[in-house]
Scaffold this motif. Structure first.
Motif, PDB file in Angstrom:
ATOM      1  N   GLY B   5      -1.002   4.003   3.749  1.00 51.00           N
ATOM      2  CA  GLY B   5      -0.499   2.694   3.352  1.00 51.00           C
ATOM      3  C   GLY B   5       0.509   2.616   2.229  1.00 51.00           C
ATOM      4  O   GLY B   5       1.147   1.815   1.875  1.00 51.00           O
ATOM      5  N   ALA B   8       4.410   1.944   3.526  1.00 45.18           N
ATOM      6  CA  ALA B   8       4.231   0.430   3.848  1.00 45.18           C
ATOM      7  C   ALA B   8       4.620  -0.258   2.592  1.00 45.18           C
ATOM      8  O   ALA B   8       5.099  -1.248   2.278  1.00 45.18           O
ATOM      9  CB  ALA B   8       2.964   0.021   4.715  1.00 45.18           C
ATOM     10  N   HIS B   9       3.373   0.181   1.508  1.00 44.44           N
ATOM     11  CA  HIS B   9       3.772  -0.519   0.186  1.00 44.44           C
ATOM     12  C   HIS B   9       5.060  -0.552  -0.318  1.00 44.44           C
ATOM     13  O   HIS B   9       5.646  -1.310  -0.950  1.00 44.44           O
ATOM     14  CB  HIS B   9       2.707   0.009  -0.845  1.00 44.44           C
ATOM     15  CG  HIS B   9       2.804  -0.826  -2.017  1.00 44.44           C
ATOM     16  ND1 HIS B   9       1.969  -1.990  -2.051  1.00 44.44           N
ATOM     17  CD2 HIS B   9       3.207  -0.389  -3.258  1.00 44.44           C
ATOM     18  CE1 HIS B   9       2.111  -2.168  -3.427  1.00 44.44           C
ATOM     19  NE2 HIS B   9       2.978  -1.514  -3.949  1.00 44.44           N
ATOM     20  N   ARG B  12       7.657  -2.544   1.208  1.00 44.33           N
ATOM     21  CA  ARG B  12       7.149  -4.088   0.743  1.00 44.33           C
ATOM     22  C   ARG B  12       7.049  -4.469   2.354  1.00 44.33           C
ATOM     23  O   ARG B  12       7.209  -5.758   2.585  1.00 44.33           O
ATOM     24  CB  ARG B  12       8.331  -4.795   0.202  1.00 44.33           C
ATOM     25  CG  ARG B  12       8.709  -4.293  -1.136  1.00 44.33           C
ATOM     26  CD  ARG B  12       7.664  -4.863  -2.068  1.00 44.33           C
ATOM     27  NE  ARG B  12       7.680  -4.073  -3.525  1.00 44.33           N
ATOM     28  CZ  ARG B  12       7.221  -3.003  -3.647  1.00 44.33           C
ATOM     29  NH1 ARG B  12       6.512  -2.308  -2.920  1.00 44.33           N
ATOM     30  NH2 ARG B  12       7.395  -2.445  -4.978  1.00 44.33           N
ATOM     31  N   ILE B  13       6.159  -3.837   3.132  1.00 45.83           N
ATOM     32  CA  ILE B  13       5.661  -4.514   4.404  1.00 45.83           C
ATOM     33  C   ILE B  13       4.334  -4.183   4.666  1.00 45.83           C
ATOM     34  O   ILE B  13       3.599  -3.278   3.972  1.00 45.83           O
ATOM     35  CB  ILE B  13       6.395  -3.811   5.423  1.00 45.83           C
ATOM     36  CG1 ILE B  13       6.269  -2.458   5.695  1.00 45.83           C
ATOM     37  CG2 ILE B  13       7.955  -4.322   5.724  1.00 45.83           C
ATOM     38  CD1 ILE B  13       7.118  -1.863   6.849  1.00 45.83           C
ATOM     39  N   GLU B  14       3.558  -5.104   5.381  1.00 45.30           N
ATOM     40  CA  GLU B  14       2.122  -4.949   5.697  1.00 45.30           C
ATOM     41  C   GLU B  14       1.612  -3.656   6.018  1.00 45.30           C
ATOM     42  O   GLU B  14       0.776  -3.131   5.463  1.00 45.30           O
ATOM     43  CB  GLU B  14       1.717  -6.093   6.305  1.00 45.30           C
ATOM     44  CG  GLU B  14       0.461  -6.729   5.925  1.00 45.30           C
ATOM     45  CD  GLU B  14       0.021  -7.907   6.504  1.00 45.30           C
ATOM     46  OE1 GLU B  14      -0.599  -7.929   7.661  1.00 45.30           O
ATOM     47  OE2 GLU B  14       0.514  -9.159   6.022  1.00 45.30           O
ATOM     48  N   SER B  15       2.327  -3.422   7.180  1.00 47.62           N
ATOM     49  CA  SER B  15       1.675  -1.947   7.591  1.00 47.62           C
ATOM     50  C   SER B  15       2.544  -1.219   8.509  1.00 47.62           C
ATOM     51  O   SER B  15       3.490  -2.061   8.894  1.00 47.62           O
ATOM     52  CB  SER B  15       0.289  -2.166   8.098  1.00 47.62           C
ATOM     53  OG  SER B  15       0.634  -2.967   9.511  1.00 47.62           O
TER      54      SER B  15
END
Lengths: 391, 271
Positions: B5, B8-9, B12-15
């Protein structure tokens, strides 16, 4: 047993987790050195990280699978050698696997076959996840040994620690798999297996017949050790959940390590491990920040005052600083202090949130202040261990 | 590569999934998943209709990929090399596994080519190695922080990559480098002032105002001195490649835009 000092005094196994670069290994070594001093315990600090962090933290030359007795002279604190003793070890994956195979193999012939198997050699020497299981194996051996009162385990950074902790479960799943049985069934019966036949056609094409037969042989040999492996995996899992086993998370107050720590706290809890403490490391002393905050106003005023500047010039006159230089230095002091105070407030807020999360998880939060001087020798580790205080 | 993760972090996206996703114009991201990689591999190379219709077969292949040494690594590295070979992107940037694992990962095709004597995989380790060993195509960027153990680890990694693999190192980045509190000749003035305050060689009134701020800043200066020493060691080990510096940023990592700020700093460092 949530109090850190109780854990160090009476615990048998402490598993230290945390993000990379937060000082986890130094903290593991420090707590070990402190327990040897304060509680006369025989402490083994074991690093399961493939990298050689612990040897570096202890100022030792590199060491391998064999346990190294840390010279008490290296751990002198205030002129006193520890009444307990400290040992250190890291994991040599290949040597540990060989020992494990020798113990679990049903006979000398199988043992020899496994040890000389080409895939086995590569598995133990080169590939990534072979390390995880063996780490747990070494942890178990150390915990069972009567040579140590306390074993402190320094795990790999961040979430890789969870891979290590989950390794016994994965090993059991591997042996329990019907697929393993299918793959290791006799060649003749494979011909009649509807499920396996297409697999062997495809796998043969991808991997080549030779590699496929190597894999099958390797799995077949490995299966003969199922009983020993599964029994040990169960024992390791039981040790990890014993009452005198504690988990600890080390973090700094920066956003990324904090995020990792919060994740680890939750995941350890989900796995029903006993998280006793969380240590916020390298924290700027809040007392000092409070005093600086109180003097910020007078500092700003003073640097405008010619008498103050004159006093600074007088105090540094042997260097004959220019007026501009003095102005730059006093401005740097004022600006640096202001910045540190504002960062300190952010840190305090983060510490508060971390404390809340710890309470929810039933763990105690501790702080370890940033060192004001360099870590010069292993003996400084004792002082670091001693400086860990409740938040 | 080790999807937990973090990428993705950072974006700045969920996954992220195995299937690529366009994050911004010309910027795509994916997360490695060896099971999906295996399926894609079979679809591309084996072209056996049984695979898509026969569920248990895929499960067995997954099992082998997980348990047989090297298969999982080769599926991950193979996917990356495939994207390079097919020129699907101008550049493929890989957020690799942790330091202790990286050598096994980049060297996986070489190891597997020793293990597998014939078959499709054997042939493919050849072109993978060609890509990985071509320094105009592949380079390892080693990122560290200016702290003792990460720097020592980086020095060891640089040495291991050079001595045990044919993969070249294209850059060394020191991340989260603190700024100077006081720089150059001003440091001597600062230090003497701090000594004077500690030893009472300055009047009590300015001393009382200065004592705590100086002690606080001494911590930061000490840390910076330590950093400089470590960065020098790192630069020696990085040799002619030098070290790129990424300062510690005031911007919170939770805030959007940190990747843009970091990109712009790196752009300055690279030009």
């Amino acid at each position: 047993m949530n109090n850190l000092r109780d854990v160090l005094q009476h615990g048998r196994l402490v598993v230290v987790c945390g993000s990379g670069g937060v000082g986890k290994t130094t903290m593991s070594a420090s707590l070990g050195a402190f327990a040897a001093h304060a509680y006369q315990r025989r402490v083994l600090v074991l690093t399961v990280d493939p990298a050689r962090r612990l040897a570096d933290a202890l100022g030792l030359d590199s060491f391998g699978n064999a346990v190294v007795d840390v010279d008490p002279q290296l751990l002198m604190h205030n002129g006193v050698a520890p009444a307990g003793s400290m040992y250190a070890a890291m994991i040599d994956t290949k040597a540990s696997w060989d020992e494990l195979i020798a113990r679990c193999a049903p006979n000398a012939e199988v043992c020899e076959k496994v040890l000389t198997n080409k895939l086995y050699k590569n598995l133990t020497e080169r590939f990534v996840h072979s390390h995880d299981y063996i780490a747990m194996e070494r942890l178990y051996e150390a915990q069972q040994s009567s040579n140590y009162d306390l074993v402190i385990v320094d795990t790999p950074p961040s979430r890789n620690a969870l891979d290590v902790l989950d390794a016994p479960k994965r090993m059991k799943e591997f042996f329990a798999s019907r697929l393993l049985r299918l793959l290791t069934s006799q060649a003749q019966s494979r011909l009649f297996s509807l499920a396996a036949k297409p697999f062997f056609i495809v796998a043969d094409r991808i991997l080549g017949a030779r590699f496929l037969s190597d894999i099958t042989e390797f799995f077949t040999l490995f299966r003969t050790m199922e009983e020993g492996f599964v029994a040990r995996a169960n024992e390791v899992e039981a040790v990890l959940r014993q009452q005198d086993t504690s988990f600890m998370v080390v973090t700094t107050l920066e956003p990324a390590p904090l995020r990792e720590s919060n994740f680890l706290i939750d995941e350890l809890r989900n796995r029903s491990f006993h998280l006793s403490s969380v240590i916020a490391n390298r924290v700027t002393p809040f007392e000092l920040l409070r005093v600086v905050e109180g003097s910020l106003g007078s500092l700003q005023q003073s640097i405008q005052d010619p008498r103050f500047v004159h006093a600074v010039v007088g105090a540094t006159e042997s260097l004959e600083p220019s007026a501009e230089q003095v102005a730059r230095v006093v401005n740097a002091i004022a600006q640096g202090s202001e910045l540190a105070v504002s960062q300190g407030k952010v840190d305090l807020d983060r510490l508060h949130h971390l404390g809340q999360h710890c309470s929810e998880a039933g763990a105690q939060l501790y702080v370890c202040a940033v060192a004001e001087t360099d870590l010069k020798s292993a003996s400084d580790l004792v002082a670091i261990g001693d400086s860990v205080k409740p938040a | 590569m080790d999807d937990k993760g973090a990428l993705a972090h950072a974006l700045r996206i969920e996954s992220l999934q195995f299937a690529e996703r366009e994050i911004a114009p010309n910027l795509f991201a994916m997360a490695m998943n060896t099971e999906d990689s295996l399926r894609e591999y079979i679809r591309l190379f084996v072209k056996n209709p049984l695979v898509s219709t026969f569920g248990p077969l895929a499960k067995i292949l997954d099992f082998v990929a997980n348990a047989a040494p090297g298969v999982k690594e080769i599926l991950a590295v193979g996917k990356l090399c495939w994207e390079v070979r097919e020129r699907n992107y101008d550049i493929v940037i890989v957020d690799a596994e942790a330091t202790g694992h990286i050598v096994a990962q980049v060297d996986a095709p070489a190891i597997l080519s020793n293990l597998v004597q014939v078959g499709v995989i054997r042939d493919q380790t050849r072109w993978m190695q060609e890509i990985l060993h071509d320094q105009s195509a592949t380079g390892v960027v080693v990122v560290t922080t200016p702290e003792e153990i990460p720097v020592l680890e980086t020095i060891q990694l640089l040495d291991t990559l050079q001595s045990k693999t044919k993969v070249s190192v294209s850059a060394v980045v020191a991340n989260r480098v603190h700024p100077d509190v006081v720089a150059g000749g001003d440091l001597a003035v600062f230090s003497q002032l701090a000594d004077s305050v500690e030893s009472g060689r300055i009047a009590s009134e300015p001393a009382s105002v200065l004592r705590a701020p100086l002690r606080l800043l001494c911590i930061a200066i000490q840390r910076r001195k330590r950093e400089i020493g470590l960065l020098e060691q790192l630069a020696t080990s990085a040799k002619e490649r030098g070290v790129l510096f990424m300062p510690i940023l005031e911007i919170d990592e939770q805030e959007a835009g940190i990747t843009s700020v970091m990109s712009s700093v790196l752009k300055d460092e690279l030009t």
